[in-house]
Design a protein around this motif. Structure first.
Motif, PDB file in Angstrom:
ATOM      1  N   ASP A 168       1.002  -1.110  -0.434  1.00 18.15           N
ATOM      2  CA  ASP A 168      -0.261   0.111  -0.558  1.00 18.15           C
ATOM      3  C   ASP A 168       0.786   1.223  -0.025  1.00 18.15           C
ATOM      4  O   ASP A 168       1.354   1.897   0.902  1.00 18.15           O
ATOM      5  CB  ASP A 168      -0.780  -0.534   1.133  1.00 18.15           C
ATOM      6  N   LEU A 169       1.481   1.749  -1.135  1.00 24.66           N
ATOM      7  CA  LEU A 169       1.684   2.892  -1.634  1.00 24.66           C
ATOM      8  C   LEU A 169       1.453   4.275  -1.029  1.00 24.66           C
ATOM      9  O   LEU A 169       2.521   4.620  -0.690  1.00 24.66           O
ATOM     10  CB  LEU A 169       2.390   3.207  -2.739  1.00 24.66           C
ATOM     11  N   SER A 170       0.377   4.111  -0.616  1.00 25.57           N
ATOM     12  CA  SER A 170      -0.084   5.449   0.423  1.00 25.57           C
ATOM     13  C   SER A 170       0.510   5.749   1.698  1.00 25.57           C
ATOM     14  O   SER A 170       0.269   6.718   2.319  1.00 25.57           O
ATOM     15  CB  SER A 170      -1.659   5.476   0.328  1.00 25.57           C
ATOM     16  N   LYS A 171       0.933   4.964   1.868  1.00 25.91           N
ATOM     17  CA  LYS A 171       1.733   4.491   3.546  1.00 25.91           C
ATOM     18  C   LYS A 171       3.158   4.899   3.158  1.00 25.91           C
ATOM     19  O   LYS A 171       3.750   5.163   4.322  1.00 25.91           O
ATOM     20  CB  LYS A 171       1.691   3.265   3.811  1.00 25.91           C
ATOM     21  N   TYR A 172       4.129   4.803   2.673  1.00 21.66           N
ATOM     22  CA  TYR A 172       4.779   5.000   2.395  1.00 21.66           C
ATOM     23  C   TYR A 172       5.775   7.072   1.866  1.00 21.66           C
ATOM     24  O   TYR A 172       4.759   7.339   1.154  1.00 21.66           O
ATOM     25  CB  TYR A 172       5.777   4.256   1.617  1.00 21.66           C
ATOM     26  N   ALA A 173       6.789   7.364   2.354  1.00 18.88           N
ATOM     27  CA  ALA A 173       7.014   9.028   2.151  1.00 18.88           C
ATOM     28  C   ALA A 173       8.041   8.690   1.233  1.00 18.88           C
ATOM     29  O   ALA A 173       8.414   9.688   0.586  1.00 18.88           O
ATOM     30  CB  ALA A 173       7.691   9.661   3.522  1.00 18.88           C
ATOM     31  N   SER A 174       8.684   7.584   1.030  1.00 19.45           N
ATOM     32  CA  SER A 174      10.002   7.600   0.230  1.00 19.45           C
ATOM     33  C   SER A 174       9.935   6.213  -0.804  1.00 19.45           C
ATOM     34  O   SER A 174       9.641   4.885  -0.193  1.00 19.45           O
ATOM     35  CB  SER A 174      11.638   7.536   0.675  1.00 19.45           C
ATOM     36  N   ILE A 175      11.006   6.636  -1.782  1.00 23.98           N
ATOM     37  CA  ILE A 175      10.530   5.334  -2.666  1.00 23.98           C
ATOM     38  C   ILE A 175      11.899   3.800  -2.122  1.00 23.98           C
ATOM     39  O   ILE A 175      11.674   3.158  -1.732  1.00 23.98           O
ATOM     40  CB  ILE A 175      11.706   5.397  -4.445  1.00 23.98           C
ATOM     41  N   GLY A 176      12.529   4.285  -1.049  1.00 15.18           N
ATOM     42  CA  GLY A 176      13.721   3.213  -0.468  1.00 15.18           C
ATOM     43  C   GLY A 176      12.703   2.767   0.778  1.00 15.18           C
ATOM     44  O   GLY A 176      13.012   1.954   1.320  1.00 15.18           O
ATOM     45  N   ALA A 177      11.931   3.730   1.214  1.00 17.29           N
ATOM     46  CA  ALA A 177      11.213   2.733   2.523  1.00 17.29           C
ATOM     47  C   ALA A 177      10.274   2.135   1.906  1.00 17.29           C
ATOM     48  O   ALA A 177       9.740   0.781   2.722  1.00 17.29           O
ATOM     49  CB  ALA A 177       9.413   4.169   3.342  1.00 17.29           C
ATOM     50  N   ALA A 178       9.757   2.187   0.962  1.00 21.10           N
ATOM     51  CA  ALA A 178       8.755   1.189   0.044  1.00 21.10           C
ATOM     52  C   ALA A 178       9.600   0.070  -0.296  1.00 21.10           C
ATOM     53  O   ALA A 178       9.330  -1.111  -0.081  1.00 21.10           O
ATOM     54  CB  ALA A 178       7.895   1.366  -0.971  1.00 21.10           C
ATOM     55  N   LEU A 179      10.849   0.360  -0.866  1.00 19.13           N
ATOM     56  CA  LEU A 179      11.342  -0.534  -1.703  1.00 19.13           C
ATOM     57  C   LEU A 179      12.061  -1.791  -0.795  1.00 19.13           C
ATOM     58  O   LEU A 179      12.425  -3.028  -0.624  1.00 19.13           O
ATOM     59  CB  LEU A 179      12.424  -0.093  -2.577  1.00 19.13           C
ATOM     60  N   LYS A 180      12.196  -1.214   0.743  1.00 15.78           N
ATOM     61  CA  LYS A 180      12.999  -1.499   2.030  1.00 15.78           C
ATOM     62  C   LYS A 180      11.885  -2.438   2.589  1.00 15.78           C
ATOM     63  O   LYS A 180      12.204  -3.850   3.040  1.00 15.78           O
ATOM     64  CB  LYS A 180      13.450  -0.893   2.923  1.00 15.78           C
ATOM     65  N   ASP A 181      10.725  -2.713   2.708  1.00 17.89           N
ATOM     66  CA  ASP A 181       9.701  -3.071   3.075  1.00 17.89           C
ATOM     67  C   ASP A 181       9.378  -4.255   2.257  1.00 17.89           C
ATOM     68  O   ASP A 181       9.216  -5.806   2.600  1.00 17.89           O
ATOM     69  CB  ASP A 181       8.676  -2.371   3.496  1.00 17.89           C
TER      70      ASP A 181
END
Length: 569
Positions: free
Chosen positions: A3-16
């Motif tokens: 759910d990309l609406s919960k992320y502030a950055s590309i790095g944070a999304a990819l990390k999860d």
């Protein structure tokens, strides 16, 4: 997918994503017949986090800029993720540019880190531009054991132990500086935010989803806006796998489809047209009886898929065609330039949908996409979710300039507030393209308002960027234009550049001058070359600072008859 609406950055999304899909296949890299490696998401994380820690240990911090100049491979994606994880700004550059062009953009971007391949670094280190750039650290991949690296470090040895800590970024922070043009002229570095990419990914995957088990064949360069999204960020946030080929020779690309059961592939129109020609040639080579049967089956398929794609039926009716593509291909994604309707219809009739769309670097990856409900070969589809499109200053036929407002639109051009203000007006991105909406809400493109061309290879060419090649040309003055800018034509195909010349008094357009122009033209990459010259028998209009008034000059040239005015080289 996440759910990309919960992320502030590309790095944070990819990390999860790396944790969530740890056991799934992430990357396949092949070189001709040999498969070099397969990486799970867990493998990807192990390599990338050691690299990210090394960046942090070396003093790379939030907002620092790092460039990648590489062909498509796993190290491209690993390096990009490590840069984002360390809070950096990625500057993806085209590996096909000349060393001088690459150094010019490295200097303009302010990149302090460069990740590249050994053959590319050999050329870059010999070029003169290195002295003027800000690059402090160079990482080179796959260098021979005893190679002289001219101050660079080996990518494979740039590692650190320990678990790095994600450097947080906000949605409004710049994630990438992407160059739509600027080599040799006015650099146009689009500052794309984390929000731009997060919102674009949500919109695209709502129409063309990825999931674990999907395999995307990466052919377009990963620095290209399309492949960055659907060959990197999109697949990895959905648990899909990306297949890289270290060679793009046609026979190996063909073999990749059945070998790896490819689900999606992105192409530029030129490659799609060449693929069409190859299939048409094979069809014509069939015995007359088999050819009639094939055409009858294709006609049946066209009828039953009129309203929407029916992949199961298409794969039964046209089994041999679909087996040649691996039997799992769901769609070909095409973009970067305008694709002719008959090419799109050709593939759709074979049961292979083409996700045709329209976009530009300044607006993320895509503005409109054909959702295939139903398939329309004569349009570039409807606006993506969350994207507003208006037609500005439309004429009686409904055609005007296409303007876009969306969270996917860049925040501006790097170090160029004047050009930014000209391009983004009251929150609307003025694309410079002409179009209209038809009755069902589909966008139809009709030409260009701006002085540029887009080739079938998806290359944006601004005339100002190549004028340096013609400096000191033995004429009184010259200027380069897109022919369709001078003589507007309701078409997005067959775009060409022309050289406007004002000769010295008594000078003729001699064979010697023609040969001089042709010789300089040959120095340019084939897609940047001019196609003819236009003579004007008066001084070019200029500003007080002696800059050519291009718009006024274009108006004067427009009074000439196009067919008669353009002299072949």
């Amino acid at each position: 997918m996440l759910d990309l609406s919960k992320y502030a950055s590309i790095g944070a999304a990819l990390k999860d994503a790396l944790d969530r899909f740890a056991a799934e296949l992430c990357l396949i890299e092949a070189d001709r017949e040999r498969e070099k490696e397969r990486l799970t998401y867990r493998d990807f994380k192990a390599r990338a986090h050691r690299l990210a820690q090394a960046f942090e240990d070396a003093g790379f911090s939030a907002g620092d800029r790092a460039s990648i100049i590489m062909t498509n491979q796993s190290k491209w994606l690993i390096s990009a993720y490590a840069i984002f994880f360390a809070g950096g700004v990625l500057v993806p550059l085209d590996y096909k540019l000349t060393p001088d062009e690459q150094w010019q953009l490295l200097k303009h971007s302010g990149a302090s880190v460069l990740v590249t391949e050994y053959p590319i670094w050999r050329q870059l280190s010999d070029a003169a531009g290195a002295a003027t750039a800000n690059v402090k650290t160079v990482l080179v991949t796959e260098a021979p054991p005893n190679a002289e690296l001219a101050g660079a470090r080996r990518w494979e040895e740039f590692r650190a132990t320990g678990e790095p800590v994600l450097v947080p970024r906000t949605r409004k922070d710049t994630a990438c500086i992407v160059y739509s043009s600027g080599t040799g002229g006015r650099p146009k570095g689009c500052m794309m935010t984390h929000e731009n990419y997060l919102e674009q990914c949500v919109a695209l995957t709502s129409l063309y989803p990825f999931w674990p088990g999907v395999r995307y064949l990466s052919i377009l360069p990963t620095n290209h806006a399309i492949d960055f999204m659907v060959g990197f960020f999109g697949p990895l946030t959905c648990g899909a796998a990306v297949v890289h080929l270290r060679t793009l020779r046609p026979e190996y690309v063909r073999e990749a489809f059945p070998k790896y059961k490819i689900t999606y592939v992105s192409l530029v129109p030129l490659v799609l047209k060449n693929l069409q020609k190859g299939l048409e040639a094979r069809l014509e080579a069939l015995p007359a009886g088999k050819r009639r049967i094939f055409k009858a089956l294709a006609a049946i398929n066209k009828a039953v898929t009129k309203g929407r794609p029916r992949l199961g039926i298409s794969r039964l009716l046209l089994k041999q065609v679909h087996q040649a593509f691996g039997g799992e291909l769901r769609a070909i994604i095409v973009g970067g330039a305008f694709t002719e309707a008959h090419t799109l219809q050709f593939f759709y009739n074979l049961g292979i949908p083409v996700a045709n769309g329209y976009g530009l670097t300044e607006a993320g990856t895509a503005i409109t996409v054909n959702d295939l409900k139903p398939f329309r070969a004569d349009t570039v589809g409807k606006p993506l979710p969350g994207v507003e499109v208006r037609i500005m200053n439309s004429a009686s036929d409904g055609i005007g300039e296409v303007a876009v407002r969306s969270k996917t639109v860049m925040k501006g051009y790097l170090n160029d507030p004047e050009l930014t203000a000209e391009t983004i007006v009251d929150g609307w991105l003025m694309t410079g393209d002409l179009g209209r909406f038809e009755e069902h809400g589909h966008l139809q493109l009709a030409g260009r308002k701006k002085n540029m061309i887009v080739t079938e290879e998806g290359k944006n060419i601004y005339p100002e960027d190549i004028e340096s090649v013609f400096e000191d040309l033995p004429v009184k003055e010259f200027c380069i234009f897109a022919a369709n800018y001078i003589w507007p034509k309701r078409s997005m195909t067959g775009e060409q550049l022309v050289l406007a010349l004002h000769l010295e008094p008594g000078q003729r357009f001699s064979n010697e001058l023609r040969a001089e122009i042709s010789a300089r033209n040959q120095r340019l990459l084939n897609y940047k070359r001019i196609h003819g010259a236009v003579l004007l028998e008066e001084d070019f209009p200029r500003t007080a600072s002696l800059k050519i008034k291009r718009n006024v000059l274009a108006e004067r040239l427009a009074k000439l008859d196009r067919a008669a005015a353009i002299l072949p080289l």
